[in-house]
Write a protein that holds these residues in place. Structure first.
Motif, mmCIF file in Angstrom:
data_model
loop_
_atom_site.group_PDB
_atom_site.id
_atom_site.type_symbol
_atom_site.label_atom_id
_atom_site.label_comp_id
_atom_site.label_asym_id
_atom_site.label_seq_id
_atom_site.Cartn_x
_atom_site.Cartn_y
_atom_site.Cartn_z
ATOM 1 N N ASP A 134 1.229 41.793 88.191
ATOM 2 C CA ASP A 134 0.487 41.038 87.174
ATOM 3 C C ASP A 134 1.168 41.148 85.816
ATOM 4 O O ASP A 134 1.253 42.233 85.250
ATOM 5 C CB ASP A 134 -0.944 41.574 87.092
ATOM 6 C CG ASP A 134 -1.816 40.805 86.122
ATOM 7 O OD1 ASP A 134 -1.390 39.751 85.598
ATOM 8 O OD2 ASP A 134 -2.948 41.255 85.885
ATOM 9 N N MET A 135 1.627 40.004 85.297
ATOM 10 C CA MET A 135 2.286 39.962 83.985
ATOM 11 C C MET A 135 1.332 39.498 82.884
ATOM 12 O O MET A 135 1.758 39.274 81.765
ATOM 13 C CB MET A 135 3.484 39.005 84.032
ATOM 14 C CG MET A 135 4.584 39.408 84.966
ATOM 15 S SD MET A 135 5.799 40.492 84.236
ATOM 16 C CE MET A 135 6.488 39.484 82.968
ATOM 17 N N THR A 136 0.048 39.327 83.191
ATOM 18 C CA THR A 136 -0.859 38.685 82.243
ATOM 19 C C THR A 136 -1.691 39.637 81.403
ATOM 20 O O THR A 136 -2.280 39.228 80.410
ATOM 21 C CB THR A 136 -1.819 37.730 82.977
ATOM 22 O OG1 THR A 136 -2.619 38.490 83.888
ATOM 23 C CG2 THR A 136 -1.055 36.658 83.741
ATOM 24 N N GLY A 137 -1.763 40.891 81.765
ATOM 25 C CA GLY A 137 -2.648 41.811 81.062
ATOM 26 C C GLY A 137 -1.978 42.549 79.917
ATOM 27 O O GLY A 137 -0.780 42.396 79.656
ATOM 28 N N ASP A 138 -2.768 43.352 79.238
ATOM 29 C CA ASP A 138 -2.250 44.199 78.164
ATOM 30 C C ASP A 138 -1.544 45.428 78.712
ATOM 31 O O ASP A 138 -0.826 46.102 77.992
ATOM 32 C CB ASP A 138 -3.384 44.640 77.239
ATOM 33 C CG ASP A 138 -3.920 43.494 76.408
ATOM 34 O OD1 ASP A 138 -3.209 42.485 76.235
ATOM 35 O OD2 ASP A 138 -5.070 43.607 75.933
ATOM 36 N N TRP B 296 1.022 45.100 74.294
ATOM 37 C CA TRP B 296 0.990 45.533 75.685
ATOM 38 C C TRP B 296 1.577 46.934 75.796
ATOM 39 O O TRP B 296 2.232 47.429 74.882
ATOM 40 C CB TRP B 296 1.771 44.560 76.574
ATOM 41 C CG TRP B 296 3.179 44.367 76.105
ATOM 42 C CD1 TRP B 296 3.615 43.470 75.167
ATOM 43 C CD2 TRP B 296 4.330 45.112 76.502
ATOM 44 N NE1 TRP B 296 4.965 43.607 74.973
ATOM 45 C CE2 TRP B 296 5.440 44.609 75.783
ATOM 46 C CE3 TRP B 296 4.537 46.155 77.391
ATOM 47 C CZ2 TRP B 296 6.731 45.111 75.930
ATOM 48 C CZ3 TRP B 296 5.829 46.661 77.544
ATOM 49 C CH2 TRP B 296 6.899 46.129 76.828
ATOM 50 N N HIS C 147 6.906 40.386 90.061
ATOM 51 C CA HIS C 147 7.708 39.912 88.930
ATOM 52 C C HIS C 147 8.576 41.058 88.423
ATOM 53 O O HIS C 147 8.077 42.167 88.213
ATOM 54 C CB HIS C 147 6.800 39.430 87.799
ATOM 55 C CG HIS C 147 5.833 38.391 88.247
ATOM 56 N ND1 HIS C 147 6.156 37.054 88.300
ATOM 57 C CD2 HIS C 147 4.549 38.487 88.690
ATOM 58 C CE1 HIS C 147 5.108 36.368 88.737
ATOM 59 N NE2 HIS C 147 4.126 37.220 88.992
ATOM 60 N N LEU D 135 1.075 46.456 81.584
ATOM 61 C CA LEU D 135 2.015 46.046 82.629
ATOM 62 C C LEU D 135 2.254 47.258 83.510
ATOM 63 O O LEU D 135 2.899 48.219 83.105
ATOM 64 C CB LEU D 135 3.327 45.553 82.026
ATOM 65 C CG LEU D 135 3.235 44.282 81.203
ATOM 66 C CD1 LEU D 135 4.599 43.946 80.608
ATOM 67 C CD2 LEU D 135 2.722 43.140 82.036
#
Length: 102
Positions: free
Chosen positions: A48-52, A15, A92, A54
């Protein structure tokens, strides 16, 4: 620096961290520019903490219990209150930022 701001990649991480030009300007406003200035501190938030990537979507400034030119002490209860409030808004916490005299 890109048109959108700054992108930080950590070696071997999958990430990266992206700060828009608006976010970097907010942080730059907190720079310690003279010997009498005190350290500033705040937190970085993302939607959004889910992607490559941040992306830092929100930067806050915390009121310190104590601050000097080379140190700062936080009110942990206020830190936790801010995190809980912003989490309810879908944000977050990524971590803290703070200024340095150098």
């Amino acid at each position: 620096m890109t048109e959108s701001g700054l992108v930080y990649r950590i070696p071997d991480a999958t990430w990266c961290l992206e700060l828009s030009s608006v976010i970097t300007a907010c942080l730059a406003d907190q720079a310690q520019r003279h010997w009498r200035s005190k350290e500033s501190v705040g937190q970085l938030y993302t939607k959004d903490m889910t992607g490559d990537v941040l992306r830092v979507d929100v930067v806050t400034k915390l009121h310190a219990k104590w601050a000097s030119h080379t140190g700062v002490r936080l009110d942990v209860a206020k830190v936790n209150e801010e995190r809980a409030r912003l989490f309810k808004q879908g944000l977050h916490c990524l971590g803290f930022w703070h200024s340095h005299p150098e």
